[in-house]
Design an enzyme around this catalytic site. Sequence first.
Site, mmCIF file in Angstrom:
data_model
loop_
_atom_site.group_PDB
_atom_site.id
_atom_site.type_symbol
_atom_site.label_atom_id
_atom_site.label_comp_id
_atom_site.label_asym_id
_atom_site.label_seq_id
_atom_site.Cartn_x
_atom_site.Cartn_y
_atom_site.Cartn_z
ATOM 1 N N ASN A 10 0.812 -1.217 0.000
ATOM 2 C CA ASN A 10 0.000 0.000 0.000
ATOM 3 C C ASN A 10 0.845 1.266 0.000
ATOM 4 O O ASN A 10 2.005 1.261 0.417
ATOM 5 C CB ASN A 10 -0.892 0.060 1.255
ATOM 6 C CG ASN A 10 -2.065 -0.890 1.194
ATOM 7 O OD1 ASN A 10 -2.437 -1.385 0.133
ATOM 8 N ND2 ASN A 10 -2.650 -1.153 2.349
ATOM 9 N N ASP A 12 0.759 4.608 2.001
ATOM 10 C CA ASP A 12 0.142 5.134 3.219
ATOM 11 C C ASP A 12 0.139 6.666 3.220
ATOM 12 O O ASP A 12 1.183 7.293 3.077
ATOM 13 C CB ASP A 12 0.907 4.656 4.455
ATOM 14 C CG ASP A 12 0.604 3.216 4.823
ATOM 15 O OD1 ASP A 12 -0.279 2.616 4.181
ATOM 16 O OD2 ASP A 12 1.257 2.696 5.747
ATOM 17 N N LYS A 39 0.039 -4.170 5.219
ATOM 18 C CA LYS A 39 0.478 -5.109 6.249
ATOM 19 C C LYS A 39 1.453 -6.135 5.670
ATOM 20 O O LYS A 39 2.434 -6.506 6.317
ATOM 21 C CB LYS A 39 -0.717 -5.815 6.882
ATOM 22 C CG LYS A 39 -1.654 -4.882 7.639
ATOM 23 C CD LYS A 39 -2.586 -5.626 8.557
ATOM 24 C CE LYS A 39 -1.871 -6.173 9.756
ATOM 25 N NZ LYS A 39 -1.299 -5.127 10.631
ATOM 26 N N LYS A 215 0.513 -4.929 27.497
ATOM 27 C CA LYS A 215 0.480 -6.050 28.442
ATOM 28 C C LYS A 215 1.328 -7.236 27.980
ATOM 29 O O LYS A 215 1.359 -8.276 28.639
ATOM 30 C CB LYS A 215 -0.965 -6.491 28.666
ATOM 31 C CG LYS A 215 -1.823 -5.447 29.363
ATOM 32 C CD LYS A 215 -3.269 -5.870 29.475
ATOM 33 C CE LYS A 215 -4.001 -5.749 28.152
ATOM 34 N NZ LYS A 215 -5.444 -6.077 28.264
ATOM 35 N N GLY A 216 2.000 -7.092 26.835
ATOM 36 C CA GLY A 216 2.902 -8.148 26.396
ATOM 37 C C GLY A 216 2.293 -9.115 25.404
ATOM 38 O O GLY A 216 1.501 -8.729 24.540
ATOM 39 N N ASP A 243 3.102 -5.499 12.730
ATOM 40 C CA ASP A 243 3.828 -6.079 11.587
ATOM 41 C C ASP A 243 5.294 -6.319 11.941
ATOM 42 O O ASP A 243 5.895 -7.317 11.530
ATOM 43 C CB ASP A 243 3.725 -5.148 10.380
ATOM 44 C CG ASP A 243 2.290 -4.919 9.946
ATOM 45 O OD1 ASP A 243 1.473 -5.853 10.104
ATOM 46 O OD2 ASP A 243 1.973 -3.819 9.459
#
Length: 288
Positions: A10, A12, A39, A215-216, A243
């Site tokens: 893409n 962007d 992506k 939070k991992g 990504d």
Amino acid sequence: MKIINFGSINIDHVYSVDHFVRPGETLSSNSYAVFSGGKGANQSIALARANADVVHVGKVGKDGIWLKEKMEKEGIDTSFVNTVKAPTGHAVIQVNKEGENAIIIHGGANLTYKSSDIEKVLKTAKTEDIVLLQNEINDVDKIIKQTKSKGLKVVFNPAPMSDAVKDYPLELVDIFIINETEGEALSGEKKPEKIIKAMGKLYPKSSVVLTLGKKGVIYAKGKKVISVDALKVKAVDTTGAGDTFIGYFLAEFSRGMTIEKCLEAAIKASSICVTRKGAADSIPRLLV
């Protein structure tokens, strides 16, 4: 071992804003920039910068030839990136003051895959190779089926999530890499622990990597569950972080590293990514 990435490419268009535009509102941006994106392309660049052997399979219009050239400079094999009559896919991205993003995508050339394209690529693959997929191209279901018929591993990142994903042959996926939103859509559960359990019941032969942002991350395969904490950083732009995580995780995985090492490398790389602006341009390089 090669990683064959059937992925979107893409252009962007990124707008820096104080807040995401509201219904009926006209909002002036603080800045505007154009980056390479998609992506698929982002994940291939992350793989290349993590020193993986990556082949990208994709489509661009004449307006996107510069994207193919950029990927080639990264060391990506673009033999299967073809130019078509459709315009290159593009994204309109708003980034607010907190570094969060809101994205609109137009598929364009990314939605012009044919069965013959898939077969041509897979004929060149070896049994130890990995096929990586996202959900910004067409014929994802066909690619999964044809990949497994060749005996190859399938890694699937169902982003952006859509209702069509549940109709894909997901039981053939070897590794799911998902965030909480995608996990909820696939499993019907909201809490991370419940998402992991539900995914295990739905797809018992698959590994699940559930990314949790600040939070991992949690990895699960059968009774094996591994959790790794996130690193504390000041986020500037979260575009491309997922990504980057996927690229570094799979690069380490392709080198035979332990799952713990794969997760740690991926978290470190994505934590660097969020401190920079842009998608592909924010992906760090592995120093060796």
